[in-house]
Structures are given as structure tokens and as C-alpha cells.
Design an enzyme around this catalytic site. Structure first.
Site, PDB file in Angstrom:
ATOM      1  N   HIS A  40       0.813  -1.226   0.000  1.00 17.04           N
ATOM      2  CA  HIS A  40       0.000   0.000   0.000  1.00 17.04           C
ATOM      3  C   HIS A  40       0.844   1.274   0.000  1.00 17.04           C
ATOM      4  O   HIS A  40       0.301   2.366  -0.170  1.00 17.04           O
ATOM      5  CB  HIS A  40      -0.941   0.015   1.217  1.00 17.04           C
ATOM      6  CG  HIS A  40      -0.238   0.319   2.496  1.00 17.04           C
ATOM      7  ND1 HIS A  40       0.577  -0.597   3.127  1.00 17.04           N
ATOM      8  CD2 HIS A  40      -0.208   1.440   3.246  1.00 17.04           C
ATOM      9  CE1 HIS A  40       1.079  -0.045   4.216  1.00 17.04           C
ATOM     10  NE2 HIS A  40       0.619   1.192   4.311  1.00 17.04           N
TER      11      HIS A  40
ATOM     12  N   HIS B 153       1.982   6.885  -0.497  1.00 20.08           N
ATOM     13  CA  HIS B 153       1.048   6.097   0.315  1.00 20.08           C
ATOM     14  C   HIS B 153      -0.287   6.045  -0.415  1.00 20.08           C
ATOM     15  O   HIS B 153      -0.940   7.068  -0.580  1.00 20.08           O
ATOM     16  CB  HIS B 153       0.887   6.761   1.692  1.00 20.08           C
ATOM     17  CG  HIS B 153       0.208   5.909   2.694  1.00 20.08           C
ATOM     18  ND1 HIS B 153      -1.151   5.675   2.672  1.00 20.08           N
ATOM     19  CD2 HIS B 153       0.693   5.228   3.756  1.00 20.08           C
ATOM     20  CE1 HIS B 153      -1.469   4.888   3.693  1.00 20.08           C
ATOM     21  NE2 HIS B 153      -0.366   4.605   4.367  1.00 20.08           N
TER      22      HIS B 153
END
Length: 161
Positions: free
Chosen positions: A66, A81
Site C-alpha cells: 500500500h 502512500h
């Protein structure tokens, strides 16, 4: 191909995602919104590829894919992110296209996203791109706004102090 700055000591970051720019203050996560993690911008992705925003080494790709951290040869430390609280998805919706420790070129694919799955399961898909060692550089300039294209649009400029 990274846009070249005409000024030495400047690093121009490319957008790692195709989508719409969101001010960091509007990210629905206090650590990013208050710039505790670093300074930068966020993007609400509309494309499924995540690319390297500059040449550098992928020093960390999280096991859940992620997020990743990249350091370039000028000492710029970045975190890309994808989404908010996406770590809770355990890696579902993400495909790794590059390996931790490898050197990447600006625009090189790092992750592929399943936007349909992520959009349905993530708290938010707003994705911060932050300079984690912003204190070592001059304030960020030329922040992008509106629509950006992965690997093509300049996201922001980092200048040496």
C-alpha cells in the site's frame, strides 16, 4: 522522462499517479493532514498505475504493497502512500511491479492498483506523496493542482537550502 530543472539543486518530482490533486490538509488522516509525516500533496487516483516520482532506490515497499519509500541521490526521501487505512486490506487490490532495494527511473511502474476493489474497501483513496525529510530542504514550490498524469505531470519542486 523526468522534467529537468534549469536550476541546479532543484529536483522536479513527477506525479506517481493519474488523478486529481488534493491539498495535504484535506487528507482524511491527521498524520498526513498536519504534515507530521512530511510535506507534499495528495492525489485521488483515476488510473491504476503507480510510478516512481523520480530516479532513486526503493528502500521500502510495505508487505501489504500500500506504500513505498524512495530515496534519490540528492537525499530526497519520499513516501508514496496509496489511500488511507489501506494497510488493513492485507495487500488485496495491490500488485507489486518493482522490488524493494531496486533502483528505479522516474516514471517506472512500481505498483498496479485494482481501483474498483480499493474504492469499495478503503476508507479513502486519497493518496499522499510526501517529502519525509522536508526540514532538510527549502519549502516545496510549484505544487501541482487539478488533473495530473502519472510519469508526466510535474507534482512539485524540491530545492536545496
Amino acid at each position: 522522462m523526468a522534467p529537468k530543472s534549469s536550476n541546479p539543486g532543484e529536483i522536479v518530482l513527477l506525479s506517481p499517479l493519474t488523478g486529481e490533486v488534493v491539498a495535504l490538509e484535506n487528507v482524511p488522516d491527521a498524520a498526513f493532514a498536519t504534515k507530521a509525516v512530511g510535506d507534499g500533496v495528495a492525489i485521488l487516483p483515476t488510473g491504476n498505475l503507480v510510478v516512481a516520482p523520480c530516479d532513486g532506490q526503493l528502500v521500502k515497499i510495505f508487505n501489504t504493497n500500500h506504500a513505498f519509500a524512495l530515496i534519490n541521490d540528492a537525499g530526497v526521501e519520499l513516501i508514496v502512500h496509496i489511500g488511507i487505512e489501506t494497510v488493513k486490506l492485507g495487500g488485496q487490490g495491490f500488485t507489486r511491479l518493482a522490488e524493494q532495494g531496486s533502483f528505479v527511473k522516474a516514471g517506472q511502474p512500481v505498483l498496479e492498483l485494482d481501483l474498483e476493489y480499493l474504492g469499495a474497501n478503503a476508507k479513502s483513496m486519497i493518496s499522499p506523496i510526501v517529502l519525509t525529510n522536508a526540514d532538510q530542504f527549502a519549502p516545496l514550490t510549484e505544487l501541482a493542482s487539478g488533473s495530473v498524469i502519472a510519469g508526466q505531470t510535474a507534482l512539485y519542486t524540491i530545492k536545496q537550502k
